[in-house]
Design an enzyme around this catalytic site. Structure first.
Site, PDB file in Angstrom:
ATOM      1  CG  HIS A 219      18.111 -19.960   1.817  1.00  0.00           C
ATOM      2  ND1 HIS A 219      17.978 -19.276   0.638  1.00  0.00           N
ATOM      3  CD2 HIS A 219      18.254 -18.993   2.786  1.00  0.00           C
ATOM      4  CE1 HIS A 219      18.037 -17.972   0.869  1.00  0.00           C
ATOM      5  NE2 HIS A 219      18.215 -17.779   2.163  1.00  0.00           N
ATOM      6  CG  HIS A 258      12.101 -19.286  -5.848  1.00  0.00           C
ATOM      7  ND1 HIS A 258      11.433 -18.256  -5.248  1.00  0.00           N
ATOM      8  CD2 HIS A 258      13.423 -19.068  -5.662  1.00  0.00           C
ATOM      9  CE1 HIS A 258      12.325 -17.428  -4.735  1.00  0.00           C
ATOM     10  NE2 HIS A 258      13.538 -17.890  -4.962  1.00  0.00           N
ATOM     11  CG  ASP A 309      20.873 -22.052  -5.293  1.00  0.00           C
ATOM     12  OD1 ASP A 309      21.806 -21.243  -5.350  1.00  0.00           O
ATOM     13  OD2 ASP A 309      20.007 -22.025  -4.406  1.00  0.00           O
TER      14      ASP A 309
HETATM   15  N1  CMC Z   1      11.650 -31.085  -6.161  1.00  0.00           N
HETATM   16  C1  CMC Z   1      10.504 -31.815  -6.178  1.00  0.00           C
HETATM   17  N2  CMC Z   1       9.313 -31.316  -5.845  1.00  0.00           N
HETATM   18  C2  CMC Z   1       9.260 -30.016  -5.486  1.00  0.00           C
HETATM   19  C3  CMC Z   1      10.405 -29.208  -5.473  1.00  0.00           C
HETATM   20  C4  CMC Z   1      11.622 -29.789  -5.823  1.00  0.00           C
HETATM   21  N3  CMC Z   1      12.750 -29.068  -5.811  1.00  0.00           N
HETATM   22  N4  CMC Z   1      10.068 -27.965  -5.079  1.00  0.00           N
HETATM   23  C5  CMC Z   1       8.756 -27.991  -4.863  1.00  0.00           C
HETATM   24  N5  CMC Z   1       8.282 -29.231  -5.103  1.00  0.00           N
HETATM   25  C6  CMC Z   1       6.896 -29.656  -4.973  1.00  0.00           C
HETATM   26  C7  CMC Z   1       6.565 -29.841  -3.509  1.00  0.00           C
HETATM   27  O1  CMC Z   1       6.883 -31.140  -3.055  1.00  0.00           O
HETATM   28  C8  CMC Z   1       5.092 -29.545  -3.492  1.00  0.00           C
HETATM   29  O2  CMC Z   1       4.418 -30.678  -3.977  1.00  0.00           O
HETATM   30  P1  CMC Z   1       3.023 -31.133  -3.321  1.00  0.00           P
HETATM   31  O3  CMC Z   1       2.092 -29.978  -3.566  1.00  0.00           O
HETATM   32  O4  CMC Z   1       2.683 -32.390  -4.067  1.00  0.00           O
HETATM   33  O5  CMC Z   1       3.310 -31.349  -1.870  1.00  0.00           O
HETATM   34  C9  CMC Z   1       4.944 -28.455  -4.533  1.00  0.00           C
HETATM   35  O6  CMC Z   1       6.046 -28.612  -5.420  1.00  0.00           O
HETATM   36  C10 CMC Z   1       4.957 -27.051  -3.954  1.00  0.00           C
HETATM   37  O7  CMC Z   1       6.193 -26.815  -3.351  1.00  0.00           O
HETATM   38  P2  CMC Z   1       6.392 -26.223  -1.907  1.00  0.00           P
HETATM   39  O8  CMC Z   1       7.188 -27.202  -1.096  1.00  0.00           O
HETATM   40  O9  CMC Z   1       5.084 -25.745  -1.380  1.00  0.00           O
HETATM   41  O10 CMC Z   1       7.290 -25.001  -2.147  1.00  0.00           O
HETATM   42  P3  CMC Z   1       7.838 -24.059  -1.022  1.00  0.00           P
HETATM   43  O11 CMC Z   1       7.549 -22.702  -1.449  1.00  0.00           O
HETATM   44  O12 CMC Z   1       7.407 -24.449   0.335  1.00  0.00           O
HETATM   45  O13 CMC Z   1       9.414 -24.380  -1.078  1.00  0.00           O
HETATM   46  C11 CMC Z   1      11.576 -24.487  -1.935  1.00  0.00           C
HETATM   47  C12 CMC Z   1      10.250 -23.729  -1.936  1.00  0.00           C
HETATM   48  C13 CMC Z   1      12.588 -23.680  -2.722  1.00  0.00           C
HETATM   49  C14 CMC Z   1      12.086 -24.669  -0.497  1.00  0.00           C
HETATM   50  C15 CMC Z   1      11.351 -25.872  -2.598  1.00  0.00           C
HETATM   51  O14 CMC Z   1      10.964 -25.684  -3.937  1.00  0.00           O
HETATM   52  C16 CMC Z   1      12.573 -26.758  -2.503  1.00  0.00           C
HETATM   53  O15 CMC Z   1      12.757 -27.442  -1.492  1.00  0.00           O
HETATM   54  N6  CMC Z   1      13.462 -26.749  -3.548  1.00  0.00           N
HETATM   55  C17 CMC Z   1      14.689 -27.514  -3.498  1.00  0.00           C
HETATM   56  C18 CMC Z   1      15.769 -26.734  -2.759  1.00  0.00           C
HETATM   57  C19 CMC Z   1      16.260 -25.533  -3.538  1.00  0.00           C
HETATM   58  O16 CMC Z   1      16.578 -25.635  -4.711  1.00  0.00           O
HETATM   59  N7  CMC Z   1      16.382 -24.384  -2.866  1.00  0.00           N
HETATM   60  C20 CMC Z   1      16.863 -23.142  -3.459  1.00  0.00           C
HETATM   61  C21 CMC Z   1      15.802 -22.082  -3.429  1.00  0.00           C
HETATM   62  S1  CMC Z   1      16.061 -20.676  -4.513  1.00  0.00           S
HETATM   63  C22 CMC Z   1      17.551 -19.935  -4.235  1.00  0.00           C
HETATM   64  C23 CMC Z   1      17.983 -19.888  -2.823  1.00  0.00           C
HETATM   65  O17 CMC Z   1      17.267 -19.419  -1.942  1.00  0.00           O
HETATM   66  O18 CMC Z   1      19.094 -20.326  -2.621  1.00  0.00           O
END
Ligand code: CMC
Length: 372
Positions: A219, A258, A309
């Protein structure tokens, strides 16, 4: 809803109604206003007013909220003393979480109705800025400085950190990040605040809980984590080699992806545009080459876009701010969105109490201690 459904991470679940913000066809709106227009035309103080009062302020209302922020800025002496006593190695986010809870014991606002809590939100917004700056000063061997009247919220934070009026460009960019960070409907930290409020707990507890949720790198902690990633590279080639390997190993790359935006975070585009100009002005285009070396394969090969971010981390870095300040600055802004949600939740409350699917052992008898 009669049929029970299970959605890990509550993905796709509608957990409440809100008037405060939404993402409509990929566009973030605060109370109906598109974020791009707010970013261009308003300051953080105007956005704070919009979130807490429902409408943009007129000139007199804007002046009044600025005066409130100044009036509520001084920290209680015991809070400064407690910050002084925090061990040096405690991260800024942990200090902030503890000190927001602690300053709650010196709450100057009377009453517990909607208006009193809205006033408390203004007070907390000012206190949070002051706590961040006081910790920053003390960590740098300097005494906290008193707030100066007439400064914007962004300028006040920078002034109280550095002890001198900030450069106008730094003020402008920090103000922009505060506008972009202020609100984002039912994200994890806001939901945390709403859950705490739903038990009829108090606003200080809700905001303290929100800070705990925001801290995580999935987050708000991602702005710091994204910059921790970038500072490891001296060249764009190094970054390109690393990202190739990271993607092959299916590592999460901080500052990308996201839950809501699958075609890119509008806030990231707005900020990235300013970041490119900043890097150019400072003659630091090598940082943009590193930034792009990570971004290009993420977008082109993985179709995973930067979130706010990612450009934020580098913007703060180029402004000379230490990494430990990045997520606290997110808090300094999001406290307004959280507070708006606290007020909204309290006004039409039902306690949050979802169900779970039990996956533990079947019913069994407790054996005597000699048999365990
Ligand atoms: N790097 C690599 N792969 C990713 C990333 C990433 N940052 N984000 C998503 N994916 C992949 C994920 O592994 C999944 O792949 P697969 O289908 O093969 O398992 C696919 O994309 C779908 O992602 P998800 O995990 O289902 O996405 P989610 O909605 O559960 O999680 C998230 C969203 C923001 C937690 C995630 O994208 C993430 O961990 N990002 C990195 C941390 C980050 O930048 N957070 C800031 C969020 S936005 C602003 C805020 O809130 O601060």
């Amino acid at each position: 809803m009669s049929e029970k459904t299970f959605s890990p991470g509550l993905a796709g679940v509608i957990a409440g109604e809100t008037d405060i913000a939404c993402v409509d066809q990929g566009v973030l709106l605060y109370r109906g206003y598109p974020i791009a227009e707010l970013a261009e035309k308003t300051s953080f103080e105007e956005v704070a007013y919009l979130l807490l009062y429902g409408e943009l302020p007129n000139a007199a209302q804007l002046q009044a909220i600025k005066e409130k922020f100044f009036q509520y800025a001084p920290l209680p002496t015991p809070v400064i003393d407690a910050i002084r006593q925090m061990p040096e190695e405690v991260p800024m986010m942990d200090v902030l979480r503890s000190m927001v809870s602690y300053t709650g014991h010196f709450d100057p606002i009377e009453g517990d109705d909607h208006d009193a809590n809205r006033e408390r939100a203004l007070w907390l917004t000012s206190q949070i800025a002051g706590i961040i700056a006081a910790r920053f000063r003390l960590m740098n061997g300097k005494e906290p400085v008193d707030p100066m009247s007439g400064l914007s919220h962004a300028a006040q934070i920078l002034y109280q950190c550095h002890g001198e009026a900030p450069d106008p460009l730094a003020e402008e960019l920090v103000d922009l990040t505060l506008v972009l960070y202020a609100e984002h409907d039912f994200n994890a930290s806001t939901f945390t605040c709403r859950v705490i409020t739903s038990t009829q707990s108090d606003i200080v507890s809700s905001i303290t809980g929100g800070i705990g949720a925001l801290k995580g790198p999935l987050h708000g902690g991602a702005n710091e984590a994204a910059m921790e990633m970038l500072v490891r590279f001296k060249t764009a080639d190094e970054a390109a080699a690393w990202i190739k390997e990271a993607l092959a190993k299916k590592e999460k790359v901080m500052g990308f992806g996201h839950r809501v935006y699958k075609n890119g975070d509008h806030r990231a585009r707005i900020l990235e545009d300013k970041l490119r100009k900043l890097a150019d002005k400072l003659g630091k285009n090598e940082w943009m080459a590193i930034y792009d070396a990570i971004k290009e394969p993420m977008v082109n090969d993985k179709k995973i876009y930067p979130n706010v971010d990612y450009p934020c981390g580098l913007t703060y870095y180029l402004l000379g701010l230490p990494l430990d300040l990045y997520t606290p600055l997110f808090v300094a802004s999001r406290v307004t969105g959280w507070s708006a949600h606290v007020l909204e939740q309290a006004a039409d409350n039902r306690i949050y109490r979802p169900l779970s699917i039990y996956t533990g052992p079947k019913e069994r008898s407790v054996p005597a201690i000699s048999e365990r």
